[in-house]
Design an enzyme around this catalytic site. Structure first.
Site, PDB file in Angstrom:
ATOM      1  N   ALA A 230       0.824  -1.170  -0.173  1.00  0.00           N
ATOM      2  CA  ALA A 230      -0.079   0.027  -0.057  1.00  0.00           C
ATOM      3  C   ALA A 230       0.874   1.351   0.084  1.00  0.00           C
ATOM      4  O   ALA A 230       0.370   2.204  -0.504  1.00  0.00           O
ATOM      5  CB  ALA A 230      -1.058  -0.073   1.294  1.00  0.00           C
ATOM      6  N   GLU A 231       2.137   1.175   0.522  1.00  0.00           N
ATOM      7  CA  GLU A 231       2.900   2.322   0.444  1.00  0.00           C
ATOM      8  C   GLU A 231       4.082   2.540  -0.722  1.00  0.00           C
ATOM      9  O   GLU A 231       5.044   2.857  -0.599  1.00  0.00           O
ATOM     10  CB  GLU A 231       3.891   2.356   1.860  1.00  0.00           C
ATOM     11  CG  GLU A 231       3.005   2.504   3.043  1.00  0.00           C
ATOM     12  CD  GLU A 231       2.073   3.698   2.975  1.00  0.00           C
ATOM     13  OE1 GLU A 231       2.106   4.760   2.118  1.00  0.00           O
ATOM     14  OE2 GLU A 231       1.048   3.682   3.890  1.00  0.00           O
ATOM     15  N   TRP A 232       3.420   1.917  -1.836  1.00  0.00           N
ATOM     16  CA  TRP A 232       4.393   1.686  -2.935  1.00  0.00           C
ATOM     17  C   TRP A 232       4.452   3.346  -3.517  1.00  0.00           C
ATOM     18  O   TRP A 232       5.751   3.393  -4.070  1.00  0.00           O
ATOM     19  CB  TRP A 232       3.642   1.040  -4.162  1.00  0.00           C
ATOM     20  CG  TRP A 232       2.370   1.513  -4.559  1.00  0.00           C
ATOM     21  CD1 TRP A 232       1.136   1.247  -4.384  1.00  0.00           C
ATOM     22  CD2 TRP A 232       2.177   2.448  -5.667  1.00  0.00           C
ATOM     23  NE1 TRP A 232       0.037   1.882  -4.990  1.00  0.00           N
ATOM     24  CE2 TRP A 232       0.767   2.841  -5.456  1.00  0.00           C
ATOM     25  CE3 TRP A 232       2.969   3.491  -6.322  1.00  0.00           C
ATOM     26  CZ2 TRP A 232       0.204   3.603  -6.514  1.00  0.00           C
ATOM     27  CZ3 TRP A 232       2.535   4.572  -7.307  1.00  0.00           C
ATOM     28  CH2 TRP A 232       1.041   4.759  -7.181  1.00  0.00           C
TER      29      TRP A 232
END
Length: 247
Positions: A77-79
């Site tokens: 999700a923190e790409w």
């Protein structure tokens, strides 16, 4: 898939296991990425070290369509954080985000780590900043993280986690360990009084000394130089020595 990419995928998994084994947080509470050519290999969303396989690592291009990816699962999700840092900092080859106890506690308190210990020089500057708060998984958080990171190699994410970088996965992992140690010492110092802070100039001098004596992060993990084998004496010289000994 090229052999070097397979090896890098396996290395991401191995370093994630080392991160967890060091008590720096489980894989599902963080993410790891590594640069390869013009792309980024990143752990998938909700990954667990016990089930993660090399084929599950997601590949994201650094150029072209923003946020596109290839793999059986979505990227972490923190790409956006990983992608923004990799695109802005070509010197960085690997990124680790994790939730170690002391570094995360300081992030929860929204405190920068100031230069109360010479170890701060391992992170490329006189301060490890805590980024301003933004919701997890957002473009805003990615921008604030990049801004707080600057040209250093560590940053805290408010109310969330910590992040380290390096030219390699090994360098990012070593910095993760060192950051947690520094955060623990700084938290203790804050609890007993007001820490004395080193000047920016002194931190710069410490960093230069670390480089010159081979104690900085990159030099510390560099493979040792193999000693050159001693040259063998020419065969002719040996024969002469044997003849002299027989007289």
């Amino acid at each position: 898939m090229a052999a070097n990419e397979k090896a890098l995928r396996a290395s991401i998994i191995a370093h994630g296991a080392s991160l967890a084994a060091a008590g720096l947080g489980a894989a599902a509470s963080g993410d790891i990425s590594a640069r390869i050519d013009d792309s980024l290999l990143i752990t998938p969303s909700g990954a667990s070290n016990t089930s993660l396989q090399p084929a599950m690592i997601v590949r994201m291009p650094l150029v072209g369509e923003y946020g596109s990816w290839k793999g059986p699962s979505k990227p972490s999700a923190e790409w956006r954080i990983h992608l923004e840092i990799a695109r802005a900092r070509p010197d960085i080859g690997a990124i680790m985000r994790f939730q170690s106890p002391f570094a995360t506690a300081l992030a929860m308190a929204r405190k920068d780590i100031l230069a109360a210990h010479s170890m701060i020089a391992l992170f490329g500057g006189p301060i490890v900043r805590c980024a301003k708060y933004a919701p997890a998984g957002t473009t805003e958080l990615a921008g604030l993280t990049l801004e707080a990171l600057g040209q250093s190699h560590a940053v805290l994410l408010s109310n969330y986690s910590a992040l380290t970088t390096g030219a390699t996965l090994e360098a990012a992992l070593v910095r993760a360990r060192e950051l947690e140690t520094l955060a623990r010492l700084y938290a203790i110092a804050l609890s007993v009084g007001r820490p004395a802070i080193l000047t920016d100039e002194e931190v710069g001098r410490i960093a230069e000394r670390l480089k010159s004596n081979g104690s900085d992060i990159e030099a510390r993990i560099a493979p040792p130089t193999k000693a050159r084998p001693k040259a063998k004496a020419p065969a002719k010289r040996k024969r002469i020595a044997r003849r002299r000994g027989s007289k």
